[in-house]
Scaffold this motif. Structure first.
Motif, PDB file in Angstrom:
ATOM      1  N   GLU A   1      51.251  35.899  42.733  1.00 25.07           N
ATOM      2  CA  GLU A   1      51.414  36.841  41.769  1.00 25.07           C
ATOM      3  C   GLU A   1      51.585  36.293  40.479  1.00 25.07           C
ATOM      4  OE1 GLU A   1      53.629  40.007  43.212  1.00 25.07           O
ATOM      5  OE2 GLU A   1      52.847  39.980  45.347  1.00 25.07           O
ATOM      6  N   TYR A   2      51.339  37.064  39.267  1.00 27.70           N
ATOM      7  CA  TYR A   2      51.508  36.352  37.943  1.00 27.70           C
ATOM      8  C   TYR A   2      51.936  37.863  37.214  1.00 27.70           C
ATOM      9  CZ  TYR A   2      48.752  32.805  39.731  1.00 27.70           C
ATOM     10  OH  TYR A   2      48.165  31.654  40.607  1.00 27.70           O
ATOM     11  N   SER A   3      52.775  37.419  36.288  1.00 30.95           N
ATOM     12  CA  SER A   3      53.301  38.560  35.306  1.00 30.95           C
ATOM     13  C   SER A   3      53.440  37.985  33.930  1.00 30.95           C
ATOM     14  CB  SER A   3      54.785  39.019  35.727  1.00 30.95           C
ATOM     15  OG  SER A   3      54.858  39.557  36.939  1.00 30.95           O
ATOM     16  N   VAL A   4      52.894  39.037  32.979  1.00 29.40           N
ATOM     17  CA  VAL A   4      52.867  38.591  31.695  1.00 29.40           C
ATOM     18  C   VAL A   4      53.411  39.920  31.092  1.00 29.40           C
ATOM     19  CG1 VAL A   4      51.638  38.493  29.579  1.00 29.40           C
ATOM     20  CG2 VAL A   4      50.871  36.896  31.621  1.00 29.40           C
ATOM     21  N   ARG A   5      54.057  39.777  29.932  1.00 24.46           N
ATOM     22  CA  ARG A   5      54.630  40.969  29.229  1.00 24.46           C
ATOM     23  C   ARG A   5      54.174  40.871  27.580  1.00 24.46           C
ATOM     24  NH1 ARG A   5      59.302  41.643  26.220  1.00 24.46           N
ATOM     25  NH2 ARG A   5      60.219  39.557  26.621  1.00 24.46           N
TER      26      ARG A   5
ATOM     27  N   ALA B   1      52.623  37.903  23.640  1.00 25.80           N
ATOM     28  CA  ALA B   1      52.974  37.949  24.820  1.00 25.80           C
ATOM     29  C   ALA B   1      53.968  37.064  25.203  1.00 25.80           C
ATOM     30  CB  ALA B   1      51.432  37.376  25.349  1.00 25.80           C
ATOM     31  N   PHE B   2      54.538  37.347  26.616  1.00 23.83           N
ATOM     32  CA  PHE B   2      55.760  36.389  27.151  1.00 23.83           C
ATOM     33  C   PHE B   2      55.298  36.159  28.584  1.00 23.83           C
ATOM     34  CE2 PHE B   2      57.204  39.148  23.753  1.00 23.83           C
ATOM     35  CZ  PHE B   2      57.941  38.348  23.026  1.00 23.83           C
ATOM     36  N   CYS B   3      55.472  34.924  28.879  1.00 24.34           N
ATOM     37  CA  CYS B   3      55.442  34.523  30.303  1.00 24.34           C
ATOM     38  C   CYS B   3      56.353  33.307  30.694  1.00 24.34           C
ATOM     39  CB  CYS B   3      54.011  34.130  30.661  1.00 24.34           C
ATOM     40  SG  CYS B   3      53.608  33.582  32.247  1.00 24.34           S
ATOM     41  N   LYS B   4      57.150  33.182  31.559  1.00 24.87           N
ATOM     42  CA  LYS B   4      58.202  32.288  31.903  1.00 24.87           C
ATOM     43  C   LYS B   4      58.821  31.865  30.530  1.00 24.87           C
ATOM     44  CE  LYS B   4      54.583  30.047  33.200  1.00 24.87           C
ATOM     45  NZ  LYS B   4      53.548  29.091  33.856  1.00 24.87           N
ATOM     46  N   ASP B   5      59.042  30.755  30.133  1.00 22.81           N
ATOM     47  CA  ASP B   5      59.892  30.275  28.912  1.00 22.81           C
ATOM     48  C   ASP B   5      58.778  30.431  27.890  1.00 22.81           C
ATOM     49  OD1 ASP B   5      62.136  30.269  30.145  1.00 22.81           O
ATOM     50  OD2 ASP B   5      61.869  28.364  30.664  1.00 22.81           O
TER      51      ASP B   5
ATOM     52  N   SER C   1      55.746  31.974  24.839  1.00 22.39           N
ATOM     53  CA  SER C   1      55.304  33.092  24.198  1.00 22.39           C
ATOM     54  C   SER C   1      54.173  32.773  23.373  1.00 22.39           C
ATOM     55  CB  SER C   1      56.379  33.506  23.017  1.00 22.39           C
ATOM     56  OG  SER C   1      56.708  32.741  22.084  1.00 22.39           O
TER      57      SER C   1
ATOM     58  N   SER D   1      41.422  31.316  28.423  1.00 24.26           N
ATOM     59  CA  SER D   1      41.664  31.355  29.829  1.00 24.26           C
ATOM     60  C   SER D   1      40.902  30.637  30.632  1.00 24.26           C
ATOM     61  CB  SER D   1      42.165  32.776  30.180  1.00 24.26           C
ATOM     62  OG  SER D   1      40.986  33.648  30.537  1.00 24.26           O
TER      63      SER D   1
END
Length: 135
Positions: free
Chosen positions: A3-7, A18-22, A24, A47
């Motif tokens: 599963e993956y998450s992006v904000r 956009a932010f993911c892990k550490d 941006s 991508s």
């Protein structure tokens, strides 16, 4: 299953982040456009390229495939009404001394095992080639 998450957050009328892990990433989400960020279509193409590059990194050790560099060039065709991507053409240029049949095998593996490229290929035309650099 993975599963993956992006904000993502709107920064102002010219862009978002956009932010993911550490990490941006500045996004071009303003109507005027901006040169210092990827717009959604460019991010989509990026991508696909990232998926292919990651696939190469994953498959190369399994095939004992030797290379010193790779570049992927992508071109997307978008229709206006309704807005959607219709086709992506790509060219993988790889700097290698491997024989042509092994380069073709690498291309097959990149296409076969790519999460994003497989998803995209199921939704639109994804057409491309691989070639040795300098040819």
């Amino acid at each position: 299953m993975l599963e993956y998450s992006v904000r993502a957050r709107r920064d102002d009328a010219h862009g978002s982040t956009a932010f993911c892990k550490d990490a941006s990433l500045v996004l071009d989400t303003g109507l005027a456009g901006r040169l210092d960020a990827f717009n959604p279509a460019e991010l989509f193409l990026a991508s696909v390229a990232a998926c292919m590059l990651k696939g190469l990194e994953r498959v190369a050790p399994l095939l004992s495939f030797s290379y010193s560099g790779v570049e992927i060039k992508l071109h997307g065709i978008r229709q206006d009404a309704p807005p959607k991507m219709l086709r992506i053409d790509y060219e993988i240029v790889i700097d290698t001394d491997e024989p042509d049949r092994r380069i073709a095998l690498m291309h097959e593996n990149i296409r076969k095992y790519g999460t994003i490229s497989n998803t995209v290929a199921g939704a639109l035309e994804l057409i491309g080639t691989i070639r040795r650099a300098g040819v």
